[in-house]
Design an enzyme around this catalytic site. Structure first.
Site, PDB file in Angstrom:
ATOM      1  N   CYS A  58       1.499  11.626 -34.572  1.00  0.00           N
ATOM      2  CA  CYS A  58       1.803  12.932 -33.979  1.00  0.00           C
ATOM      3  C   CYS A  58       2.843  13.706 -34.809  1.00  0.00           C
ATOM      4  O   CYS A  58       2.540  14.148 -35.901  1.00  0.00           O
ATOM      5  CB  CYS A  58       2.235  12.747 -32.533  1.00  0.00           C
ATOM      6  SG  CYS A  58       2.052  14.235 -31.507  1.00  0.00           S
TER       7      CYS A  58
ATOM      8  N   HIS B 131      -1.543   8.474 -29.547  1.00  0.00           N
ATOM      9  CA  HIS B 131      -0.544   7.632 -28.886  1.00  0.00           C
ATOM     10  C   HIS B 131      -1.317   6.555 -28.119  1.00  0.00           C
ATOM     11  O   HIS B 131      -2.518   6.413 -28.252  1.00  0.00           O
ATOM     12  CB  HIS B 131       0.288   8.464 -27.907  1.00  0.00           C
ATOM     13  CG  HIS B 131       1.090   9.545 -28.555  1.00  0.00           C
ATOM     14  ND1 HIS B 131       2.210   9.301 -29.322  1.00  0.00           N
ATOM     15  CD2 HIS B 131       0.943  10.909 -28.531  1.00  0.00           C
ATOM     16  CE1 HIS B 131       2.719  10.453 -29.734  1.00  0.00           C
ATOM     17  NE2 HIS B 131       1.967  11.436 -29.275  1.00  0.00           N
TER      18      HIS B 131
END
Length: 241
Positions: free
Chosen positions: A94, A191
């Protein structure tokens, strides 16, 4: 195998460690130890120098402010860029993924990235939140991928990188592709933590780190990771009906 002790650096947990990304370190350590490889995990805070002697580097996600601080300190330190040049495996998630490119957007403006991967990131029209899935690049040999995304960015890939996967659910980079890779560097929006959901991706990184083809690593019992993957893919299928 080429290594008896695997040294894994978890970078800047004081700045970039959201949505369980530290779990990637735990997954890699478990899968290495289960194969008889000693592991030395190293958590390096943003006020510490990054060791150049590690075998693998991990960096997680975070908010705009910590992301900008992390990029500045990584640029000053220089060790992560040298690790990439030396062919050390790097997994970035991310915000950590975005700062590997030439530029990223945070705090209302663009910031300079590390230029490790040929990509740039900016703001998207809406926030991408929810499950993400895709079919990974065939060269990687890891099949389908699954994770959870929560980001407001869009990432644009250059010619010197390849997408980690083609999106089948979720947004990823731009609704068509997810993540990027070049050499032994992988960036992704997944994630979850991503490696808990994708054991083949974990083994790919381990294989690179210890200098063997991942297919040559001793097999592990992945009953529970596969059950998790099945449940997540089934949930996506149900949601699409």
């Amino acid at each position: 195998m080429a290594l008896s002790t695997l040294r894994i650096v978890w970078l800047y947990p004081d700045l970039l460690s959201t949505y369980g990304d530290r779990g990637n370190l735990l997954v890699l350590a478990h899968r290495a130890r289960a194969r008889g490889i000693d592991v030395e995990p190293m958590q390096i805070r943003s006020d510490q120098h990054i060791p150049h002697t590690a075998d693998m580097y991990l960096i997680g996600g975070g908010e705009d402010g910590p992301q900008a601080v992390a990029a500045d300190r990584l640029l000053q330190d220089g060790a992560l860029s040298r690790a990439a040049e030396a062919g050390k495996p790097i997994l970035a998630i991310c915000a950590g993924y975005q700062l590997l490119g030439s530029s990223f957007y945070a705090n209302g403006r663009a910031y300079e990235g590390l230029n490790i991967l040929d990509l740039r990131s900016d703001r998207g029209p809406s926030r991408a939140v929810g499950e993400i899935a895709g079919e990974a690049a065939p060269q990687l040999g890891i099949g389908s991928i699954t994770g959870f995304e929560n980001h407001g960015g869009r990432t644009h890939l250059g010619e010197a990188v390849q997408p980690l996967a083609r999106v089948t659910a979720g947004v990823g980079n731009d609704g068509a592709t997810e993540g990027a890779w070049a050499g032994h560097v992988i960036g992704t929006y997944m994630h979850g933590p991503g490696l808990a959901r994708n054991p083949k991706l974990a083994d790919l990184l381990l294989g690179w780190a210890v200098g063997v083809n991942p297919a040559q690593l001793p097999p592990l019992d992945d009953t529970w990771p596969e059950r998790l993957r099945y449940e997540r893919f089934q949930a996506l299928q149900t949601a699409s009906q």
